[in-house]
Motif scaffolding. Structure first.
Motif, PDB file in Angstrom:
ATOM      1  N   ARG A  83      65.966  38.512  18.480  1.00 35.76           N
ATOM      2  CA  ARG A  83      66.877  38.109  17.406  1.00 35.76           C
ATOM      3  C   ARG A  83      66.994  36.588  17.464  1.00 35.76           C
ATOM      4  O   ARG A  83      66.656  35.969  18.483  1.00 35.76           O
ATOM      5  N   SER A  86      71.512  32.855  19.885  1.00 35.18           N
ATOM      6  CA  SER A  86      72.917  32.511  19.625  1.00 35.18           C
ATOM      7  C   SER A  86      73.055  30.994  19.580  1.00 35.18           C
ATOM      8  O   SER A  86      72.491  30.288  20.416  1.00 35.18           O
ATOM      9  N   SER A 235      78.194  36.152  17.130  1.00 34.22           N
ATOM     10  CA  SER A 235      78.594  36.025  18.538  1.00 34.22           C
ATOM     11  C   SER A 235      79.860  36.833  18.831  1.00 34.22           C
ATOM     12  O   SER A 235      80.003  37.397  19.910  1.00 34.22           O
ATOM     13  N   ALA A 239      79.867  39.733  21.667  1.00 39.70           N
ATOM     14  CA  ALA A 239      80.517  39.470  22.946  1.00 39.70           C
ATOM     15  C   ALA A 239      81.933  40.028  23.045  1.00 39.70           C
ATOM     16  O   ALA A 239      82.496  40.082  24.133  1.00 39.70           O
TER      17      ALA A 239
END
Ligand code: OVM
Length: 410
Positions: A83, A86, A235, A239
């Protein structure tokens, strides 16, 4: 390939991604700490640190120990990432400085004040519902149910299909390990969920007032692009769910094992915060992340070449007897400052204040209702390359009448 030569650095065949390690890492972590300040993991040809001193040294030196090649085993600069990386975790300054600044503002204690009441309402409502059932699964019915309500609500996500967040978190944390069967299985699940994740990071998906729309406000001021805003929302999706769910599952297990600590919390609800940090220390939901050396460097008495992966075992630092008195003892009055369960340094968990607020509200609501916890069936651990968590924890939440009106004396 230019193989690093471990030299006089101790090396080991311990496999931190094996089923045995993931099932019970703590004896292995003791061995790893005892090997030395730095060790070499032969199977993966990477370096590792598990003592508190070196774990914090690495985490606080982001110039030498970089995140830009990813925080997993694979080097994102050399291998195709599954992917887009981040833009807060898998980058270094100066990119990180901008994105971190945005999150710091959105997640500041001041900005979070208004969430406290909402969390308390949801916590009380869930606790009331759970005690009518009396027996339930502390992982699915309590930890997951609560986090999948309050966290996506704060983010501003629609109510449907929120279980996908658990799947997505699990995939991402598995993807940080080596290409083992867990990694491959995660990649197979990823395809089915990509579209849902993308759609839920979009401006249109996010209700006004939530963290998500606040990130898009930063795009409106030109601080970041529209695409970057969507990546920052991602994110949160990655997370913010599995991590707190894991910590809450372990919290209930710890209190079931230590009824005297639960009594102490019930008598003094202001201990809820330190109790949560003690769980994050002792159970360390994230076992560890990697860093990559930007230059040849000396760590302990070992010279590590440039461009090497270093595994940073948060869970090892959190049980280091050189740093903690009686590290395996669960003590909610312990001074937990300095634990590495949230990482440390510039990449230290950006959402830790949200996690504390969420868990404080739930622990308080439970402590006001439940007199003691009983584990009524075998717990199971979920095996993931990076995230340690219980998969199930059947419990009975007792409400003994005499104890409810008259808590045991100190
Ligand atoms: C992110 C991210 C990914 C994995 C873990 C994490 C614990 C953050 O996408 O930024 O923090």
């Amino acid at each position: 390939m230019n193989e690093p030569v471990p030299g006089d650095c101790p090396s080991t065949d311990i496999d931190p991604f094996s089923d045995e390690f993931l099932t019970d890492p703590f004896p292995f972590l003791t061995e790893l700490r005892n090997l030395g300040e730095v060790f070499y993991l032969r199977k993966y040809q990477v370096w590792g640190v598990a003592r508190h001193a070196q774990v914090t040294e690495v985490l606080h030196n982001h110039e030498v120990y970089s995140n830009a090649a990813g925080v997993g085993y694979s080097n994102l600069k050399k291998e195709e990432p599954w992917r887009a990386p981040s833009i807060i975790l898998e980058v270094d300054p100066p990119v990180h400085t901008t994105t971190r600044g945005i999150l710091t503002k959105i997640l500041s204690p001041r900005a979070l004040r208004e969430l406290r009441d909402q969390f308390a309402i949801e916590a009380a409502s869930l606790a009331d519902q759970l005690i009518t059932t009396e027996t339930f699964d502390a992982v699915t019915d309590l930890a997951q149910a609560y986090i999948l309500k309050v966290f996506p609500d704060s983010l501003g996500l629609p109510p449907d299909n929120r279980e996908n967040l658990l799947t997505y978190g699990g995939i991402t944390f598995d993807s940080l390990g080596p290409r083992n069967p867990r990694f491959e299985a995660a990649m197979n699940r990823a395809e089915q969920i990509r579209e849902w994740v993308g759609a839920n990071c979009a401006r249109e998906a996010l209700t006004p007032g939530g963290f998500g729309s606040k990130i898009f406000e930063a795009a409106d001021t030109g601080l970041i692009s529209e695409d970057e805003a969507a990546l920052l929302v991602r994110s949160f999706l990655t997370a913010g769910v599995d991590t707190t769910v894991s910590a809450l599952g372990f919290t209930i297990r710890r209190f079931a094992e230590h009824p005297e600590q639960w009594d102490m919390l019930r008598r003094n609800l202001s201990l809820a915060r330190s109790a949560f940090d003690e769980v994050v220390r002792i159970d360390s939901p994230i076992t560890g992340f990697f860093r990559t050396t930007t230059e040849e460097t000396v760590l302990g008495s070992t010279t590590i070449p440039q461009d090497q992966k270093v595994m940073v075992l948060f869970s090892g630092a959190n049980r280091d007897p050189e740093r903690w008195d009686d590290p395996d003892r669960f003590d909610i009055t312990r001074r937990t400052a300095g634990h590495t369960g949230f990482g440390a340094g510039i990449h230290g968990c950006a959402g830790q204040m949200v996690a504390r607020l969420e868990t404080e509200a739930l622990l308080t609501a439970l402590a006001q209702r439940v007199t003691r916890w009983e584990v009524t069936g075998p717990p199971a651990i979920s095996l993931n390359n990076t995230l340690r968590a219980l998969a199930t924890l059947p419990v009975r939440a007792h409400q003994d009448a005499h104890e409810r009106t008259n808590p045991a004396p100190v």
